[in-house]
Design a protein around this motif. Structure first.
Motif, short mmCIF file in Angstrom:
data_model
loop_
_atom_site.label_atom_id
_atom_site.label_comp_id
_atom_site.label_asym_id
_atom_site.label_seq_id
_atom_site.Cartn_x
_atom_site.Cartn_y
_atom_site.Cartn_z
N ALA A 120 -4.57 -6.43 -4.74
CA ALA A 120 -4.98 -5.11 -5.22
C ALA A 120 -3.84 -4.42 -5.96
CB ALA A 120 -5.46 -4.25 -4.04
N ILE A 121 -2.62 -4.56 -5.44
CA ILE A 121 -1.46 -3.98 -6.12
C ILE A 121 -1.21 -4.72 -7.44
CG2 ILE A 121 1.05 -3.67 -5.98
CD1 ILE A 121 0.61 -3.35 -2.90
N GLY A 122 -1.36 -6.05 -7.42
CA GLY A 122 -1.21 -6.84 -8.64
C GLY A 122 -2.21 -6.42 -9.71
N ASP B 38 -2.57 1.33 -2.36
CA ASP B 38 -1.90 1.93 -3.52
C ASP B 38 -0.53 1.29 -3.68
OD1 ASP B 38 0.28 3.65 -2.23
OD2 ASP B 38 -1.51 4.36 -1.19
N LYS B 39 0.06 1.47 -4.84
CA LYS B 39 1.31 0.79 -5.15
C LYS B 39 2.49 1.26 -4.30
CE LYS B 39 0.68 1.48 -9.54
NZ LYS B 39 0.73 1.54 -11.01
N SER B 40 2.32 2.38 -3.59
CA SER B 40 3.40 2.84 -2.72
C SER B 40 3.63 1.88 -1.55
CB SER B 40 3.11 4.25 -2.19
OG SER B 40 2.00 4.23 -1.31
N LEU B 41 2.62 1.02 -1.28
CA LEU B 41 2.79 0.00 -0.24
C LEU B 41 3.81 -1.05 -0.66
CD1 LEU B 41 -0.96 -0.60 0.68
CD2 LEU B 41 0.75 0.50 2.13
N CYS B 42 4.09 -1.10 -1.96
CA CYS B 42 5.02 -2.10 -2.49
C CYS B 42 6.40 -1.47 -2.72
CB CYS B 42 4.48 -2.66 -3.80
SG CYS B 42 5.59 -3.80 -4.62
N PRO B 43 7.40 -1.83 -1.92
CA PRO B 43 8.72 -1.21 -2.04
C PRO B 43 9.62 -1.88 -3.07
CG PRO B 43 8.71 -2.70 -0.17
CD PRO B 43 7.33 -2.77 -0.78
N PHE B 44 9.10 -2.87 -3.79
CA PHE B 44 9.93 -3.67 -4.69
C PHE B 44 9.79 -3.18 -6.13
CE2 PHE B 44 8.11 -6.36 -1.32
CZ PHE B 44 9.25 -6.48 -0.53
#
Length: 350
Positions: A262-264, A298-304
């Protein structure tokens, strides 16, 4: 759609995918119509085992099949050579032959490793997929991809091996933890971007789950039939996955596959808008519809950072020399496979 539907995949061999409700309670009847009585080796994980193994065993025994069972720890971290070795040794110890069956009862990890074990044990024994999660029903159980992971990344050792049968019991989805269900919808969002039928279905927040599963599988069926071994358009199914696999690896697989996808897809949509492939109106409408099924992601789940992700993504199995195949989005139902230099990958997303 209340009755069971059958999708037939005509790949290197033909097989049926059943989509319906309460199918595992009739599994013995389903099997006896298709297979001779034999030994069935159920491969499952410790969570699914507690939920469904008893009913599966009972219905098979009632129809004269003999049953053995191997259980491993739930999770992506079990999809490795150690578990694979344990499974094939278990099959050998229980004297499974080529006239017997392996049954993958579980989610994507179970399906991948059980399928790979079946594809390699005795140079190939028959296997059946009984996917128990939304993600595995709409994606990993269909198409014959089997694999295990390496430290370097996901699914780097595997084989194409089509199952004998896939049984998708959508009633099982009712017992899923909400997080696991949301994980499946992350993958489902990919189909919504690839196929207008899926996109139109999820515009209604009260869409039929059975119809959703059916449409996703039928789209994948068309792709697999046209390109079983991923030489061409099957790569479309990697939409959002180049980024997703990198995020999963960077998170040491603590971020689930569906959420990573989903982030991708968010990255892909942002890129499509930023590069002028879609209009602002299209972008906002698509994001609004996808929120019906991915509202928890949401993209905030991705810390990279994008730089970290792209540096990791160049090791993806879709790389060939100095090039990598990416799937770019031009509109619902209009996704295109494009080869770019690995040095230019970051430029796709900034």
């Amino acid at each position: 759609m209340n009755s069971t539907k059958t999708i037939t995949v005509n790949a290197s061999k033909s097989y049926d995918i059943l989509v319906g409700k309460n199918l595992i309670t009739d599994l013995g009847e389903i099997f006896i119509k298709r297979f001779d009585k034999c030994k069935v080796a159920i491969i499952t994980d410790d969570i699914v085992d507690k939920l469904y193994s008893a009913v599966v065993e009972r219905t098979l025994l009632e129809k004269g099949f003999s049953v053995v069972k191997f259980v491993f720890n739930n999770g992506e971290k079990s999809k490795n050579f150690d578990t694979y070795s344990q499974i094939v040794n278990f099959l050998s110890e229980n004297e499974l032959t080529r006239t017997d069956l392996v049954v993958a009862l579980g989610g994507g990890v179970v399906g991948d490793i059980a399928g790979f074990s079946a594809s390699t044990y005795l140079r190939g024994v028959k296997y059946v997929q009984i996917p128990t999660t939304l993600l595995s029903q709409i994606d990993s159980s269909v198409g014959g991809k089997t694999a295990i992971d390496l430290e370097a990344g996901k699914n780097l050792v595997g084989a194409f091996c089509q199952p004998e049968l896939v049984v998708c019991d959508v009633q099982l989805l009712c017992s899923l933890d909400q997080k696991v269900l949301e994980d499946g919808f992350g993958e489902g969002a990919k189909y919504a971007l690839l196929d207008k039928k899926v996109f139109d279905l999820i515009k209604d927040k009260d869409f039929s789950m059975q119809e959703f599963v059916y449409l996703c599988i039928d789209y994948k069926r068309q792709i697999v039939e046209a390109d079983e071994f991923e030489k061409g358009n099957r790569k479309l199914l990697n939409l959002g996955h180049t980024i997703a696999h990198a995020i999963e690896k960077l998170s040491s697989f603590n971020l689930s596959h569906g959420k990573a996808v989903a982030i991708g897809l968010d990255f892909v949509l942002d890129s499509a808008f930023g590069k002028g492939r879609i209009t602002k109106e299209q972008y906002e409408q698509i994001k609004s519809v996808l929120l019906n099924i991915t509202k928890s992601v949401d993209k905030s789940l991705c810390p990279f950072s994008k730089k970290q992700i792209c540096e990791c993504a160049v090791f993806d199995k879709k790389r060939s020399g100095d090039y990598i195949s990416v799937v770019n989005f031009y509109g619902v139902g209009d996704c295109r496979i494009e080869k770019i230099k690995i040095d230019n990958l970051l430029g796709q997303f900034i």
